[in-house]
Design an enzyme around this catalytic site. Sequence first.
Site, short mmCIF file in Angstrom:
data_model
loop_
_atom_site.label_atom_id
_atom_site.label_comp_id
_atom_site.label_asym_id
_atom_site.label_seq_id
_atom_site.Cartn_x
_atom_site.Cartn_y
_atom_site.Cartn_z
N ARG A 196 -12.70 -40.24 -34.25
CA ARG A 196 -11.55 -39.42 -35.22
C ARG A 196 -12.09 -39.35 -36.58
O ARG A 196 -11.70 -38.17 -37.12
CB ARG A 196 -10.18 -40.32 -35.26
CG ARG A 196 -9.33 -40.36 -34.00
CD ARG A 196 -8.44 -41.35 -33.91
NE ARG A 196 -7.51 -41.27 -32.71
CZ ARG A 196 -6.46 -40.35 -32.69
NH1 ARG A 196 -6.18 -39.75 -33.47
NH2 ARG A 196 -6.18 -40.15 -31.41
N TYR A 235 -15.32 -44.78 -23.26
CA TYR A 235 -16.37 -43.65 -23.36
C TYR A 235 -17.24 -44.14 -24.67
O TYR A 235 -16.79 -44.83 -25.34
CB TYR A 235 -15.83 -42.47 -23.47
CG TYR A 235 -14.56 -42.20 -24.25
CD1 TYR A 235 -14.82 -41.80 -25.84
CD2 TYR A 235 -13.49 -42.15 -24.07
CE1 TYR A 235 -13.85 -41.66 -26.60
CE2 TYR A 235 -12.31 -41.91 -24.80
CZ TYR A 235 -12.44 -41.83 -26.15
OH TYR A 235 -11.57 -41.40 -26.92
N ASP A 259 1.86 -32.95 -34.04
CA ASP A 259 3.05 -33.92 -33.66
C ASP A 259 4.30 -33.66 -34.26
O ASP A 259 5.28 -34.18 -33.52
CB ASP A 259 2.44 -35.33 -34.01
CG ASP A 259 1.67 -35.82 -32.83
OD1 ASP A 259 1.06 -35.10 -32.10
OD2 ASP A 259 1.25 -37.10 -32.87
#
Length: 423
Positions: free
Chosen positions: A110, A217, A294
């Site tokens: 991120r 992952y 969001d």
Amino acid sequence: PTQPTAPTAVVIGGGIGGVAAALRLRQQGTKVTLVEQAPEFGEVGAGLQLAPNATRLLAEWGLLDRVLSVAVAPKNLVFRDAVTGRELLRKDVQGEFAERYGAPYIVAHRADLHTILVDAARGAGVELVNGVTVARAENLPTGARAVTTDGRAFDADAVIAADGLRSAVRAQMSDDEPIPSGYVAFRGALPISDVKHASDMEDVVVWLGPRCHLVQYPLRRGEMFNTVAVFQSPAFLRGEEVWGTEDELEEAYKDCVPEVRKALENLWRVRSWPMFDRLPLANWVDGNVALLGDAAHPMLQYLAQGACQALEDAHVLGGLVREHVLPADDGERREAWALALREYNEIREPRTSRVQTTARVWGESWHMDEPVAVLIRNMLFEAADARGAFPYTDWLYGQDGLNHPAQPVATSHPTHGHLLAGV
Ligand code: FAD
């Protein structure tokens, strides 16, 4: 004489959505000020999946190569039953998949994606201001204003509120509240040398268990490994105020195979993320004030689309500003922005609402614990590949999701037709 000569916008919130919106508006010739409450820009140091509907946009914005240089393009999305260990589905996301959708499926850190977006925004000339908390947004006769908690005003033609799940500006448009799902996420992104139980270094692996799942992952060119554990909190079900603590973690995975239980050692224990969403909201725009990301459509993360949808928002908004605002004279500018924002709402809302509702159902299908339900779920997963899973993913990753409202759904229940979306 008070009219600015270049269109202007204030963006509230420096998360992935706000920074992407600021960048796109700036790239379309808007003078942008982005205000963020935190003293520094940043993101949680965990992983993020970016599907082709998002990476295609990063490519168009000229950023995909930079993101790819620090990301991983996994070979497969793999689903396994967490109780038996059985592999249910292995979907190749390179080759035909990447070709069909015109871009790769990737996983990124991120902070890496966020830094690339912030650098691009700064480089393009966005004014980035930290330590500013916005209390509300207002329409003005000339445009719109963001008013800070300490009484300062940031004026522009338009205010774009990308202030997240608990958006202050959304509270002016709707009295709805974030809805707790009762599920909580624990995360961990560790240097590969510290990882005790890494598996499938080339894939995204999702283990489906009773009221729980686990995702694994690799990150950062394979130098790091990401683990996310999500489970239903018994304390939440008992109605307790504090829920989703570390105490509940091991217990939630007690019926899972050792590979899954051992993977819990890769999680950070210091923090957890109780998961919330909201119901779709039809109207995200009030005059020259609009919500994005969001703030507009928070969703449960099961389709891994929250950030992807925020990038789509930014892209569509930028395109409409180019179409309506840039050609407008100074005197028409306020109305041109209002038109662009109305169209943005109309184009985006049906799609993001569908992603929000589908994410809920998709999550429920993962967390089955009744034996018959598990059997049917597993059969559906195992059948999906033989049938070719593209019909389930085209609506989400396909090329036409951006410019047209989603097609009406041909079932009486709008979400059931997409149970396998994302496979
Ligand atoms: P936020 O990231 O919440 O940013 C809002 C910003 O606004 C923050 O910086 C905040 O400080 C600032 N702010 C808030 N209020 C104010 C104010 N009043 N004044 C000034 N600033 C303010 N999405 C994916 O696409 N793929 C995934 O794999 C994925 N995995 C996820 C896993 C988990 C466990 C979770 C919880 C989410 C996941 N998501 C994923 C969703 C994704 O993280 C979010 O949808 C996305 O980060 C939202 O970005 P945003 O910019 O809209 O909001």
